[in-house]
Scaffold this motif. Structure first.
Motif, PDB file in Angstrom:
ATOM      1  N   VAL A   1      -5.905 -10.281   3.738  1.00  0.00           N
ATOM      2  CA  VAL A   1      -4.503 -10.593   4.028  1.00  0.00           C
ATOM      3  C   VAL A   1      -3.682  -9.316   4.115  1.00  0.00           C
ATOM      4  O   VAL A   1      -2.871  -9.132   5.033  1.00  0.00           O
ATOM      5  N   ALA A   2      -3.884  -8.414   3.158  1.00  0.00           N
ATOM      6  CA  ALA A   2      -3.120  -7.162   3.154  1.00  0.00           C
ATOM      7  C   ALA A   2      -3.358  -6.378   4.440  1.00  0.00           C
ATOM      8  O   ALA A   2      -2.412  -5.869   5.063  1.00  0.00           O
ATOM      9  N   ALA A   3      -4.603  -6.272   4.859  1.00  0.00           N
ATOM     10  CA  ALA A   3      -4.917  -5.531   6.081  1.00  0.00           C
ATOM     11  C   ALA A   3      -4.338  -6.219   7.312  1.00  0.00           C
ATOM     12  O   ALA A   3      -3.841  -5.559   8.231  1.00  0.00           O
ATOM     13  N   ALA A   4      -4.396  -7.560   7.345  1.00  0.00           N
ATOM     14  CA  ALA A   4      -3.859  -8.297   8.493  1.00  0.00           C
ATOM     15  C   ALA A   4      -2.358  -8.085   8.627  1.00  0.00           C
ATOM     16  O   ALA A   4      -1.832  -7.925   9.738  1.00  0.00           O
ATOM     17  N   LEU A   5      -1.640  -8.089   7.511  1.00  0.00           N
ATOM     18  CA  LEU A   5      -0.192  -7.871   7.556  1.00  0.00           C
ATOM     19  C   LEU A   5       0.132  -6.417   7.913  1.00  0.00           C
ATOM     20  O   LEU A   5       1.029  -6.151   8.719  1.00  0.00           O
ATOM     21  N   ALA A   6      -0.581  -5.470   7.317  1.00  0.00           N
ATOM     22  CA  ALA A   6      -0.313  -4.064   7.605  1.00  0.00           C
ATOM     23  C   ALA A   6      -0.570  -3.752   9.071  1.00  0.00           C
ATOM     24  O   ALA A   6       0.144  -2.938   9.671  1.00  0.00           O
ATOM     25  N   ARG A   7      -1.572  -4.392   9.648  1.00  0.00           N
ATOM     26  CA  ARG A   7      -1.851  -4.177  11.067  1.00  0.00           C
ATOM     27  C   ARG A   7      -0.673  -4.612  11.934  1.00  0.00           C
ATOM     28  O   ARG A   7      -0.487  -4.130  13.047  1.00  0.00           O
ATOM     29  N   ARG A   8       0.131  -5.521  11.431  1.00  0.00           N
ATOM     30  CA  ARG A   8       1.312  -6.006  12.146  1.00  0.00           C
ATOM     31  C   ARG A   8       2.561  -5.216  11.805  1.00  0.00           C
ATOM     32  O   ARG A   8       3.665  -5.610  12.189  1.00  0.00           O
TER      33      ARG A   8
END
Length: 674
Positions: free
Chosen positions: A285-292
């Motif tokens: 989740v953290a990586a998915a949000l940071a990618r955005r």
């Protein structure tokens, strides 16, 4: 429970497009559809036609240039074909959009091209070669459902494989501009139906535009009936006219009448998001949000890759039901998603190996179940196929006494290293702390924590809880049932010439190909146990399962000098979490008290559905209950949560997003009276 939705189309493989290649005026060849007796594009001027019909008529260059929204600009397309339209839209976006803008492409396709045909078709445009290579590298298997591809840091493509009208009916997202494409109405009348135009309207944002190459009467009438205003504009080349237009006020989403409780919460500020939990659920989740572009604080008392995600080797696998159900749909989508995700994240394979998984039928009952599964699910052999014991032995390189199913796209992963890689995503800040409490504030949430330096607090706009069996320890999540499940893996250093499987083998337990000379097998399953100490009893259970499933291999191990005495074993135990229905929780946290009050009538009559949207704790989310299949579910669930937080189309159909919703248990309890 009353049916929440009409059933989704059957889970199946799709027929690949049948192409023949015909010479064109430019001296090349043009892809031609055998099914519809029509060309995909003119090799001579197809690129110019795409830019005139779809980009210019939707005013994309100027709209991209002026785009300042936090959410992505969304383009919807009917008929992906060769992907030329979407690649041109991507190039236009790169040329005109501000640096912080994002683009989300959604396209449907009933007859996906073979990868080789796709490469041949797109080779006509050398200036699109780099973009085409990205598409080809992630080109999905021809399986019905949604397939998410990451074209670059700012551009996402969702391919919805299936009938166009049905795909748009189940699309969870709204569109800013439509490419109304596909073969001509006279060639493909089944697509150009009222249901298509109605679904387009219902999935549109206010003011959404459309453009199409055709002026056929059935198209004009269908668009007008659905609420679109259309006008004739100059066509391309020998086509004198085409249609363009917009919809001012899209209709309400009627799909929520049967399930008002699952109405998504309104978007909240997302400048700062806290993710609690450093396992595969939280780090993905953290990586998915940071990618955005979201600033994320990842909080874990031990750091990333601890707990149940701390094993050196885990299996990426699924076990699908004999009869199609929503849980199997989610897990198959998750397996295919994780495979593309890992390919993109770690193309060198330092964190994982796509060696394939053999799921053995060691009992007559399991053999019958697998036979029913294969009969009910005509999926491509590249996804799953039946194998005999001889074939399984050849694939694995060791003696196997039973046949079963082969999942060629599955394999094994290093979850501990994967979590640490995800936690290092730019934009993620790691904080070692124990979160004791979360409290709503006017601005969002306040987290009360204990760190090595003592008590501390952190403010965040939104919070994602991803702490496995501890995820319901907060007041806001206390009504979500979670079962702790203790599991232990065993490992054994192999002698230099010992035999070893080249595939993951699953039955009652699993054994994986050796990693750095160490053979890992297990894992035990102890519901309602929370002791994470390694036990000799569980080592014995893992050994007994290995010898029961693979007696020939166990004998050959001992013959090579490997000891199956548990005193020679190493191991690791951890506590996983499961929900009562064995499906993960992924989505917004419901306000349980408000739901029980709003939907109390369901206890008396399940057909009396109040017209009230479900209340959620604003900006509070959960990803939990991934059990032993988290590598197949957590990355896709992370996309579900990140997509909703960032107000973009979802990576699953509406019924599957609802199936993952944490509030499903509350509704079930109300209807069943507790």
């Amino acid at each position: 429970m009353p049916p929440a939705h009409d059933p989704l189309p059957p889970l199946a493989g799709l027929t690949r497009a049948h192409l023949d290649w015909r010479p064109d005026d430019g001296g090349g060849d043009t892809p031609h559809s055998s099914e519809f007796d029509d060309v995909y594009f003119s090799r001579h001027d197809g690129r110019a036609e795409t830019e005139h019909v779809f980009l210019d008529a939707n005013r994309l260059p100027e709209r991209f240039q002026d785009w300042t929204e936090d959410r992505p600009f969304v383009i919807g397309e009917t008929g992906f074909g060769t992907g030329l339209n979407m690649l041109c839209a991507w190039a236009c976006f790169d040329a005109h959009a501000p640096t912080r803008a994002r683009l989300h492409l959604v396209s449907t396709e009933l007859y996906p091209l073979d990868r080789r045909d796709l490469a041949r078709a797109l080779a006509a445009w050398p200036d699109l070669a780099d973009r085409a290579a990205v598409l080809l590298a992630q080109w999905p298997e021809p399986v019905s459902g949604v397939h998410r591809l990451w074209l670059d840091a700012r551009v996402t493509l969702d391919l919805h494989f299936g009938d166009t009208a049905e795909c748009l009916r189940w699309l969870d997202g709204r569109v800013d501009a439509w490419f109304l494409d596909g073969f001509a109405p006279a060639r493909n009348p089944d697509m150009w139906q009222p249901a298509l135009f109605a679904a387009m309207a219902a999935r549109s944002r206010p003011g959404a535009t459309f453009a199409t190459f055709t002026c056929a009467g059935v198209v004009k009438r269908g668009l007008a009936a659905a609420g679109f205003a259309w006008r004739k504009v100059p066509g391309f080349g020998r086509k004198r006219e085409m249609l363009a237009g917009e919809i001012a006020t899209p209709p309400a989403d009627e799909r929520r009448r049967a399930t008002p409780w699952f109405t998504p919460p309104a978007p909240c500020p997302r400048r700062r998001v806290a993710v609690i939990g450093g396992g595969i659920a939280g780090t993905s989740v953290a990586a998915a949000l940071a990618r955005r572009g979201v600033a994320v604080t990842l909080i874990d008392r031990e750091g990333p890759g601890a707990g149940a995600s701390g094993n050196r080797q885990g299996v990426l696998y699924v076990k699908l039901a004999a009869e199609t159900n929503d849980q199997s749909r989610c897990y198959l989508a998750g397996l295919l998603h994780s495979r593309r995700w890992l390919d993109a994240l770690d193309p060198d394979g330092s964190l994982w190996q796509p060696c394939g998984v053999l799921q053995l039928a060691t009992t007559p009952r399991e053999a019958k179940r697998q036979a029913v599964f294969l009969a009910n699910h005509p999926l491509p052999d590249s996804v799953v196929r039946g194998v005999s014991s001889e074939q399984a032995s050849q694939l694995a390189g060791i003696p196997i006494e039973n046949g079963g199913l082969e999942y060629p796209l599955a394999g094994w992963v290093r979850p501990d290293e994967l979590c640490r890689r995800l936690a290092a995503t730019p934009g993620v800040t790691l904080l070692r702390a124990e979160v004791d409490d979360i409290t709503a504030t006017p601005e969002g949430w306040r987290l009360s924590m204990t760190t090595d330096q003592g008590p501390d607090e952190l403010d965040a706009d939104q919070v994602v809880i991803a702490t496995a069996s501890l995820a319901n320890r907060f007041a806001q999540t206390a009504d979500l049932p979670l079962q702790p499940v203790r599991g232990q893996v065993s490992s054994l250093m192999l002698p230099e010439n010992a035999p070893a499987p080249s595939r993951v083998i699953c039955a009652g337990g699993y054994v994986a190909p050796p990693q750095e000379g160490q053979l890992t097998f297990g894992a035990t399953f102890r519901p309602n146990e929370t002791d994470a100490r390694v036990s000799d009893a569980d080592h014995r259970a893992n050994r007994d399962e290995l010898t029961r499933t693979l007696p020939g291999y166990a004998a050959s191990l001992e013959g090579s000098g490997a000891s199956l005495d548990t005193a020679a074993f190493d191991g690791r135990a951890a506590v996983r979490a499961a929900s009562p229905d064995k499906t993960p929780y992924a989505g917004p946290v419901p306000d349980a008290a408000a739901w029980r009050q709003a939907y109390a009538l369901l206890a008396k009559d399940a057909t009396r559905i109040p017209d009230l949207a479900g209340q959620h704790h604003p900006g509070l989310w959960i990803s939990a209950a991934h059990g032993s299949r988290g590598l197949a579910s957590a990355p896709l669930c992370a996309e579900v949560i990140a997509s909703r937080i960032c107000d973009e189309p979802m990576p699953l159909e509406v019924p599957l997003v609802d199936h993952l919703h944490p509030g499903r248990r509350l509704i079930r309890e109300l209807i069943r009276g507790g």
